[in-house]
Design an enzyme around this catalytic site. Structure first.
Site: not given
Ligand code: SAM
Ligand code: DTB
Ligand code: SF4
Length: 341
Positions: A76, A80, A83, A120, A151, A211, A283
């Site tokens: 990616c 972040c 991550c 998801c 999701c 979400c 969650r």
């Protein structure tokens, strides 16, 4: 009256005053001060309030099981700081192409057989291209065809993407605010807070359920934790589903050596999310493997009513499915839609 009864009554009489606001009433918003005051309540008071709110809307013995699958892993371009999938950090995660439809369907069937009701699909994209959306739409309609709730979490969405996913049968789109606006720039520099809000607005506008949650334990202050909850609770309407992640400290990421958060502070975050977003599914997300059964049980008491179920999150570990089934059995709880109908 015995001493124990007297003490109980005294405690209730001396309950600290915390302003009550109707969340999402357009004229009344949760202030960061009010949320910070909730965080500062004595633990038993906070949990009492959270449980009271929880029981107004949910069966407190039921927990939703959602299973995650990384359909496009690693590589990616974003930065972040938490991550493992960011290409610029050396975390050992290999970049891979998008999974084929039959592989995804196989994983979804397996999750369903194991008891998951929501599936998801995550992709390590900054923003999906038009052709990525077409492929994910095929995955969504196939998974939906199995009878699972669907999701997806694919990064920032462009104009029309949310509608395409909706038409394919997408129930929820996950896109986290991650942290408070004033801590955000310490964690991520390649996209800003407004970008995230814009994606959430597109999802909402398309009629797909939202979400959105965040990560705690990234070195944010108490006030910044309250600031994250305020941002989420003041979305109008607030998200239907709110994942609260405890940072998984992955070797090679800038946040790998962050001091662990006091577990009771994590439980408090769950309780405050429950109080401020009464009807949301809250969650208990990443970080359960490191948490232990007792803290997870406290999270359920604080109002968590959904977990990620399956041995893996996206790239990091999650408790074994049998361990989760055993934990719920030991607590006399069961999996299933938690809403009281
Ligand atoms: N790339 C998309 C995005 O960022 O929206 C979707 C996938 S991304 C991995 C989904 C979410 O996982 C992030 O927003 C973050 O909240 C959470 N996450 C990622 N790494 C994590 C970690 N190490 N600990 C806890 N949560 C994490
Ligand atoms: C969310 O809030 N947490 C999940 C899901 N939404 C996509 C992801 C957690 C990822 C943890 C790190 C990993 O496994 O790569
Ligand atoms: Fe990329 Fe999402 Fe990871 Fe950020 S959280 S680096 S956008 S996969």
């Amino acid at each position: 009256m015995n001493t124990q009864q007297e003490q109980t009554i005294t405690l209730h009489r001396s309950r600290p005053a915390v302003p009550h606001f109707a969340a999402n009433d357009k004229t009344e918003r949760w202030s960061v001060d009010a949320i910070e005051a909730l965080f500062q309540l004595p633990f038993p008071e906070l949990l009492f309030r959270a449980q009271t709110v929880h029981r107004e809307h949910f069966n407190p013995t039921h927990v939703e099981f959602a299973t995650l699958l990384s359909v496009k892993t690693g590589g990616c371009p974003e930065d972040c700081g938490y991550c493992p999938q960011a290409a610029q950090y050396d975390t050992g995660v290999e970049a891979s192409k998008m999974m084929a439809l039959d592989q995804v369907l196989f994983a979804a069937k397996r999750a369903q057989d194991a008891g998951a009701t929501r599936f998801c699909m995550g992709a390590a994209w900054r923003t999906p291209k038009d052709r990525d959306i077409e492929k994910v739409a095929e995955l969504v309609s196939a998974v939906k065809g199995l009878g699972l709730e669907t999701c997806a979490t694919l990064g920032m969405l462009n104009e029309g993407h949310a509608e395409q996913l909706r038409d394919a049968g997408l129930d929820y789109y996950n896109h986290n605010l991650d942290t408070a606006p004033d801590f955000y720039g310490d964690v991520i520099t390649t996209r800003d807070y407004q970008d995230r809000l814009d994606t959430l607005a597109r999802v909402r506008h398309a009629g797909v359920k939202v979400c959105s949650g965040g990560i705690v334990g990234m070195g944010e202050s108490h006030r910044q934790r309250a600031g994250l909850i305020a941002e989420l609770a003041n979305l109008s309407p607030y998200p239907e589903s709110v994942p609260i992640n405890n940072l998984v400290r992955v070797e090679g990421t800038p946040l790998a050596n962050t001091a662990p958060l006091d577990p009771f502070e994590f439980v408090r975050t769950i309780a405050v999310a429950r109080i401020t977003m009464p009807k949301a599914r809250v969650r208990l997300s990443a970080g359960r493997q490191e948490m232990g059964d007792a803290i997870q049980a406290l999270c359920f008491l604080a109002g968590a009513n959904s977990i990620f179920y399956g041995d893996k999150l996206l790239t990091t570990g999650n408790p074994d499915t049998q361990a989760d089934l055993d934990l719920l059995a030991r607590l006399g709880m069961q999996r299933g839609a938690p809403e009281v109908v």
